[in-house]
Write an enzyme that holds these catalytic residues in place. Structure first.
Site, PDB file in Angstrom:
ATOM      1  N   GLY A 298       0.899  -1.239  -0.063  1.00 33.59           N
ATOM      2  CA  GLY A 298      -0.126  -0.080  -0.003  1.00 33.59           C
ATOM      3  C   GLY A 298       0.836   1.395  -0.037  1.00 33.59           C
ATOM      4  O   GLY A 298       1.620   1.587   0.943  1.00 33.59           O
TER       5      GLY A 298
ATOM      6  N   LYS B 108      -6.444   4.133  22.538  1.00 35.90           N
ATOM      7  CA  LYS B 108      -6.721   4.918  21.195  1.00 35.90           C
ATOM      8  C   LYS B 108      -7.918   4.661  20.733  1.00 35.90           C
ATOM      9  O   LYS B 108      -8.732   5.421  20.300  1.00 35.90           O
ATOM     10  CB  LYS B 108      -5.651   4.435  20.344  1.00 35.90           C
ATOM     11  CG  LYS B 108      -5.523   5.577  19.100  1.00 35.90           C
ATOM     12  CD  LYS B 108      -4.511   5.299  18.224  1.00 35.90           C
ATOM     13  CE  LYS B 108      -4.498   6.339  16.968  1.00 35.90           C
ATOM     14  NZ  LYS B 108      -3.857   6.008  15.668  1.00 35.90           N
TER      15      LYS B 108
HETATM   16  P1  NAP Z   1      -4.586   5.454   2.451  1.00 36.57           P
HETATM   17  O1  NAP Z   1      -3.995   6.745   2.130  1.00 36.57           O
HETATM   18  O2  NAP Z   1      -5.837   5.325   2.069  1.00 36.57           O
HETATM   19  O3  NAP Z   1      -3.645   4.245   1.838  1.00 36.57           O
HETATM   20  C1  NAP Z   1      -4.047   2.869   1.782  1.00 36.57           C
HETATM   21  C2  NAP Z   1      -3.249   2.284   0.507  1.00 36.57           C
HETATM   22  O4  NAP Z   1      -3.307   0.783   0.602  1.00 36.57           O
HETATM   23  C3  NAP Z   1      -3.650   2.824  -0.617  1.00 36.57           C
HETATM   24  O5  NAP Z   1      -2.610   3.443  -1.728  1.00 36.57           O
HETATM   25  C4  NAP Z   1      -4.565   1.565  -1.389  1.00 36.57           C
HETATM   26  O6  NAP Z   1      -4.068   1.464  -2.988  1.00 36.57           O
HETATM   27  C5  NAP Z   1      -3.437   0.532  -0.685  1.00 36.57           C
HETATM   28  N1  NAP Z   1      -4.271  -0.793  -0.811  1.00 36.57           N
HETATM   29  C6  NAP Z   1      -5.204  -1.177  -0.742  1.00 36.57           C
HETATM   30  N2  NAP Z   1      -5.589  -2.485  -0.745  1.00 36.57           N
HETATM   31  C7  NAP Z   1      -4.318  -2.947  -1.364  1.00 36.57           C
HETATM   32  C8  NAP Z   1      -3.954  -4.140  -1.965  1.00 36.57           C
HETATM   33  N3  NAP Z   1      -4.578  -5.263  -1.942  1.00 36.57           N
HETATM   34  N4  NAP Z   1      -2.705  -4.209  -2.402  1.00 36.57           N
HETATM   35  C9  NAP Z   1      -1.920  -3.052  -2.546  1.00 36.57           C
HETATM   36  N5  NAP Z   1      -2.165  -2.028  -2.007  1.00 36.57           N
HETATM   37  C10 NAP Z   1      -3.464  -1.788  -1.492  1.00 36.57           C
HETATM   38  O7  NAP Z   1      -4.555   4.923   4.001  1.00 36.57           O
HETATM   39  P2  NAP Z   1      -3.683   5.551   5.248  1.00 36.57           P
HETATM   40  O8  NAP Z   1      -4.160   7.017   5.726  1.00 36.57           O
HETATM   41  O9  NAP Z   1      -2.233   5.396   4.985  1.00 36.57           O
HETATM   42  O10 NAP Z   1      -4.050   4.410   6.287  1.00 36.57           O
HETATM   43  C11 NAP Z   1      -3.597   3.375   6.572  1.00 36.57           C
HETATM   44  C12 NAP Z   1      -3.949   2.921   7.886  1.00 36.57           C
HETATM   45  O11 NAP Z   1      -3.065   3.635   8.832  1.00 36.57           O
HETATM   46  C13 NAP Z   1      -5.574   2.819   8.257  1.00 36.57           C
HETATM   47  O12 NAP Z   1      -5.739   2.032   9.047  1.00 36.57           O
HETATM   48  C14 NAP Z   1      -5.338   4.480   9.028  1.00 36.57           C
HETATM   49  O13 NAP Z   1      -6.349   4.521   9.911  1.00 36.57           O
HETATM   50  C15 NAP Z   1      -3.766   4.415   9.721  1.00 36.57           C
HETATM   51  N6  NAP Z   1      -3.373   5.611  10.132  1.00 36.57           N
HETATM   52  C16 NAP Z   1      -3.102   6.505   9.192  1.00 36.57           C
HETATM   53  C17 NAP Z   1      -2.689   7.779   9.536  1.00 36.57           C
HETATM   54  C18 NAP Z   1      -2.326   8.918   8.566  1.00 36.57           C
HETATM   55  O14 NAP Z   1      -2.127   9.995   9.111  1.00 36.57           O
HETATM   56  N7  NAP Z   1      -2.761   8.905   7.409  1.00 36.57           N
HETATM   57  C19 NAP Z   1      -2.372   8.046  10.950  1.00 36.57           C
HETATM   58  C20 NAP Z   1      -2.636   6.769  11.706  1.00 36.57           C
HETATM   59  C21 NAP Z   1      -3.212   5.679  11.284  1.00 36.57           C
HETATM   60  P3  NAP Z   1      -4.808   2.596  -4.164  1.00 36.57           P
HETATM   61  O15 NAP Z   1      -4.002   3.734  -4.028  1.00 36.57           O
HETATM   62  O16 NAP Z   1      -4.533   1.682  -5.085  1.00 36.57           O
HETATM   63  O17 NAP Z   1      -6.324   2.757  -3.511  1.00 36.57           O
END
Ligand code: NAP
Length: 305
Positions: A9, A184
């Site tokens: 991802g 959390k």
């Molecule tokens: P995000 O920006 O939506 O990124 C998720 C990524 O996963 C996307 O690029 C998506 O691909 C990819 N993906 C999904 N299924 C996949 C698969 N089968 N194979 C390959 N790639 C795949 O999410 P995020 O914000 O980084 O969040 C990730 C986790 O971290 C979540 O649980 C979130 O709650 C947690 N979190 C995030 C933050 C933050 O600041 N962002 C902070 C703390 C915790 P596509 O691009 O093709 O859709």
């Protein structure tokens, strides 16, 4: 054991980790969703990390799940609802004893992943770092924070843990990671759904403190019932502190709903309600909140689980 970091991802957190590991000279490989996404990534020439007014491009190699090759260490950086299906697709490539680092928010997805990769070691992470995608393959490091990692089944840190410090990823090994994840999760349940229902910033909940307090009380009782007394301690005070400290912010759930994105409700409030049911505990405030949230999401045409 190979020292390559496979990163599933290339979204917000996955890119943030991948770029810092690559910058420190650690071997990193991205695993992207499909051939189309891989082609788009290759056209972009790599991942761009934006830090204040600096943009740096990292040409990190990428592949899809179908590419061959064993995986020894995998950072799972997709949303909670995507984690188990993604791991099922990668399972044939995981070596016995592979390390999986699970960045997912909430609880429940970690167990779903562990079921699909029974021979792997699952390290759970809780992150307060903040990142968001300005565009595909362009991620802004928006909020400095910290990462806690731990394995509920094994208190010994893995040998690769030092990679994180060397890559400038602030992290601490925390054997009691479940307590941190539950805390959390409880904070999230007391704040985020209400910001969606009242359509407000976190600070808007200062006008609904009765509701917040009733939820905090029920959450603390549930945590104690689930064997998490530390996570329950002074929860009510911390909920109010967080509301005040983040008064001008929009919660992550609010932002997802506003952008028409699927939320992780199943692994947040949904998990809490399922845990209460499993323990035969009545949580009428949380059940009512969950039902209102589900109705709200359905009315917007968004998945409610
Ligand atoms: P995000 O920006 O939506 O990124 C998720 C990524 O996963 C996307 O690029 C998506 O691909 C990819 N993906 C999904 N299924 C996949 C698969 N089968 N194979 C390959 N790639 C795949 O999410 P995020 O914000 O980084 O969040 C990730 C986790 O971290 C979540 O649980 C979130 O709650 C947690 N979190 C995030 C933050 C933050 O600041 N962002 C902070 C703390 C915790 P596509 O691009 O093709 O859709």
């Amino acid at each position: 054991m190979s020292s390559t970091w496979h990163i599933l991802g290339a979204g917000s957190l996955g890119s943030l980790w991948a770029c810092r590991l690559a910058r420190a000279g650690k071997a990193a490989r991205l695993i992207l969703r499909d051939a189309q996404r891989l082609q788009a990534y290759q056209q972009a020439g790599g991942l761009t990390l934006l830090e204040q007014d600096r943009a740096s491009l990292y040409a990190i190699p990428a592949e899809t799940a179908e590419s061959g090759g064993p995986i020894h260490r995998l950072l799972v950086a997709c949303k909670a609802y995507d984690a188990a299906p993604a791991i099922a697709a990668l399972a044939p490539r995981l070596v016995a004893g592979a390390d999986l680092v699970l960045l997912q928010n909430g609880l429940g997805s970690q167990d779903e992943v562990a079921e699909r990769a029974p021979l792997a070691r699952c390290v759970f992470a809780s992150s307060t770092e903040g990142a968001f995608r300005e565009d595909d393959w362009r991620v802004r490091f928006a909020g400095h924070g910290f990462n806690w990692l731990g394995d509920p089944a094994n208190p010994t840190p893995p040998p690769w843990f030092t990679d994180l410090g060397e890559a400038g990823i602030p992290a601490q090994w925390t054997p009691d990671i479940l307590s941190r994840l539950w805390r959390k999760l409880a904070l999230n349940c007391a704040i985020n759904p209400l910001t969606v229902l009242h359509d407000c910033q976190n600070g808007g909940l200062l006008g609904h403190l009765d509701e917040v307090e009733a939820l905090s009380t029920e959450l603390a009782a549930l945590l104690r019932h689930c064997g998490q007394p530390l996570a329950a301690r002074d929860l009510d005070e911390e909920v109010q502190r967080v509301i005040l400290a983040t008064a001008a912010n929009y919660s992550s759930m609010y932002q997802d709903v506003r952008a028409g994105r699927r939320t992780e409700v199943h692994y947040l409030l949904g998990h809490v309600c399922r845990a209460a049911a499993r323990h035969g505990m009545r949580v009428p405030q949380l059940e009512h909140l969950h039902q209102r949230l589900v109705d709200n999401l359905r009315a917007r045409g968004l998945p409610s689980a």
